[in-house]
Design a protein around this motif. Sequence first.
Motif, mmCIF file in Angstrom:
data_model
loop_
_atom_site.group_PDB
_atom_site.id
_atom_site.type_symbol
_atom_site.label_atom_id
_atom_site.label_comp_id
_atom_site.label_asym_id
_atom_site.label_seq_id
_atom_site.Cartn_x
_atom_site.Cartn_y
_atom_site.Cartn_z
ATOM 1 N N PHE A 133 42.136 34.340 28.351
ATOM 2 C CA PHE A 133 42.037 35.694 27.796
ATOM 3 C C PHE A 133 42.735 35.838 26.444
ATOM 4 O O PHE A 133 42.224 36.485 25.533
ATOM 5 N N ALA A 134 43.946 35.258 26.310
ATOM 6 C CA ALA A 134 44.720 35.438 25.082
ATOM 7 C C ALA A 134 43.994 34.884 23.863
ATOM 8 O O ALA A 134 44.234 35.340 22.737
ATOM 9 N N LYS A 135 43.109 33.921 24.068
ATOM 10 C CA LYS A 135 42.385 33.336 22.938
ATOM 11 C C LYS A 135 41.482 34.335 22.242
ATOM 12 O O LYS A 135 41.116 34.146 21.079
ATOM 13 N N ILE A 136 41.083 35.390 22.967
ATOM 14 C CA ILE A 136 40.222 36.410 22.354
ATOM 15 C C ILE A 136 40.870 37.794 22.422
ATOM 16 O O ILE A 136 40.194 38.820 22.346
ATOM 17 N N GLY A 137 42.199 37.815 22.576
ATOM 18 C CA GLY A 137 42.927 39.076 22.497
ATOM 19 C C GLY A 137 42.818 39.967 23.715
ATOM 20 O O GLY A 137 42.993 41.187 23.606
ATOM 21 N N LEU A 138 42.583 39.371 24.897
ATOM 22 C CA LEU A 138 42.413 40.163 26.109
ATOM 23 C C LEU A 138 43.543 39.918 27.106
ATOM 24 O O LEU A 138 44.385 39.038 26.921
ATOM 25 N N VAL A 139 43.525 40.678 28.171
ATOM 26 C CA VAL A 139 44.515 40.634 29.243
ATOM 27 C C VAL A 139 43.891 39.949 30.455
ATOM 28 O O VAL A 139 42.716 40.202 30.772
ATOM 29 N N PRO A 140 44.619 39.081 31.164
ATOM 30 C CA PRO A 140 44.064 38.511 32.393
ATOM 31 C C PRO A 140 43.607 39.613 33.352
ATOM 32 O O PRO A 140 44.348 40.571 33.611
ATOM 33 N N ASP A 141 42.385 39.480 33.848
ATOM 34 C CA ASP A 141 41.851 40.477 34.769
ATOM 35 C C ASP A 141 41.427 39.800 36.058
ATOM 36 O O ASP A 141 41.834 38.677 36.347
ATOM 37 N N SER A 142 40.630 40.474 36.850
ATOM 38 C CA SER A 142 40.159 39.955 38.145
ATOM 39 C C SER A 142 41.328 39.537 39.034
ATOM 40 O O SER A 142 41.249 38.576 39.791
ATOM 41 N N GLY A 143 42.441 40.276 38.906
ATOM 42 C CA GLY A 143 43.614 40.015 39.726
ATOM 43 C C GLY A 143 44.565 38.993 39.153
ATOM 44 O O GLY A 143 45.563 38.646 39.803
ATOM 45 N N GLY A 144 44.328 38.506 37.945
ATOM 46 C CA GLY A 144 45.179 37.476 37.374
ATOM 47 C C GLY A 144 46.635 37.888 37.264
ATOM 48 O O GLY A 144 47.535 37.104 37.585
ATOM 49 N N THR A 145 46.883 39.117 36.815
ATOM 50 C CA THR A 145 48.271 39.564 36.675
ATOM 51 C C THR A 145 48.906 39.897 38.019
ATOM 52 O O THR A 145 50.119 40.109 38.092
ATOM 53 N N PHE A 146 48.110 39.933 39.079
ATOM 54 C CA PHE A 146 48.622 40.134 40.438
ATOM 55 C C PHE A 146 48.909 38.797 41.097
ATOM 56 O O PHE A 146 50.004 38.547 41.600
ATOM 57 N N PHE A 147 47.917 37.904 41.095
ATOM 58 C CA PHE A 147 48.050 36.639 41.822
ATOM 59 C C PHE A 147 49.039 35.680 41.167
ATOM 60 O O PHE A 147 49.849 35.053 41.855
ATOM 61 N N LEU A 148 48.961 35.522 39.856
ATOM 62 C CA LEU A 148 49.762 34.495 39.203
ATOM 63 C C LEU A 148 51.268 34.672 39.402
ATOM 64 O O LEU A 148 51.952 33.732 39.821
ATOM 65 N N PRO A 149 51.850 35.851 39.118
ATOM 66 C CA PRO A 149 53.299 35.974 39.328
ATOM 67 C C PRO A 149 53.711 35.777 40.780
ATOM 68 O O PRO A 149 54.787 35.235 41.050
ATOM 69 N N ARG A 150 52.872 36.183 41.712
ATOM 70 C CA ARG A 150 53.203 36.040 43.129
ATOM 71 C C ARG A 150 53.116 34.588 43.592
ATOM 72 O O ARG A 150 53.865 34.160 44.464
ATOM 73 N N LEU A 151 52.191 33.840 43.016
ATOM 74 C CA LEU A 151 51.987 32.458 43.444
ATOM 75 C C LEU A 151 52.941 31.475 42.754
ATOM 76 O O LEU A 151 53.415 30.528 43.377
ATOM 77 N N ILE A 152 53.227 31.706 41.473
ATOM 78 C CA ILE A 152 53.997 30.706 40.722
ATOM 79 C C ILE A 152 55.197 31.287 39.984
ATOM 80 O O ILE A 152 55.906 30.551 39.299
ATOM 81 N N GLY A 153 55.444 32.597 40.112
ATOM 82 C CA GLY A 153 56.585 33.195 39.437
ATOM 83 C C GLY A 153 56.230 33.736 38.055
ATOM 84 O O GLY A 153 55.263 33.301 37.427
ATOM 85 N N GLU A 154 57.041 34.678 37.582
ATOM 86 C CA GLU A 154 56.746 35.360 36.323
ATOM 87 C C GLU A 154 56.798 34.414 35.119
ATOM 88 O O GLU A 154 55.963 34.511 34.207
ATOM 89 N N ALA A 155 57.767 33.498 35.099
ATOM 90 C CA ALA A 155 57.910 32.631 33.924
ATOM 91 C C ALA A 155 56.666 31.775 33.708
ATOM 92 O O ALA A 155 56.133 31.701 32.591
ATOM 93 N N ARG A 156 56.217 31.113 34.756
ATOM 94 C CA ARG A 156 55.031 30.269 34.626
ATOM 95 C C ARG A 156 53.780 31.108 34.388
ATOM 96 O O ARG A 156 52.883 30.713 33.628
#
Length: 261
Positions: A133-156
Amino acid sequence: MTSTIKVDRREGWTAITLNRPDRLNSFNEEMHRALAAALEEAADESCRAVLLTGEGRGFCAGQDLSDRVGKDGPPDLGYTIETFYNPLVRRLRALRKPVVCAVNGVAAGAGANIAFACDIVLAARSARFIQSFAKIGLVPDSGGTFFLPRLIGEARAKALAFTAEPLSAEKAEQWGLIWKVVDDDKLMAEAEALTAHFATQPTQGLALIKEAMQASSANDLDTQLDLERDLQRQAGRTPDYAEGVRAFMEKRQAVFTGRTK
């Protein structure tokens, strides 16, 4: 069913394949609607497990950006998310049966996050996960900002989202993003065997496990303990629990039906 999705109904389970290989199975509106219809059919009690994968050399490259070319003015991406991607993620999470995802190649953008919305993810050793997403100026969607921090932590999660660097299947397994890495030539056989196995298991019990696990991140301990009590009460009233106990006492293999009554 349109050609953008292939549906293969097996004994007790369904394989759904994203089928736009010339576009790395990126989504357009037609494929969204076809996938929604396939998942709606898979919600039937006769289907006890679902396998989701992609045709060709990639799982899913996310949104087909060429689908937006030629339209006047800036696109309303919020409309696209609200109309297609959010319902898809909610449908996958709400299915009362296991959803296995076989990531057979690149999973980028929404394609990666749709995979993470499934219950168990197997990935080919050559697969890559990209938060593009960042390559075209967008925000992770389809649950990306939900799943990623829960699965691997905020830093990663932030690093993957900010840099859009590809993550190998091996590293995704090490970090706990996916269940297992499988050699490319063995991926589909293992994914199909796992899905077929789930189709013989106590479907209602698995659905209640799914419900409990998905609720846990938003609950405190007392709330989760109460939920476990309530779900266990439901599980204890299913025919499969009675069959499981009988089979245990009789020292034989249980024959589960997956029925609610």
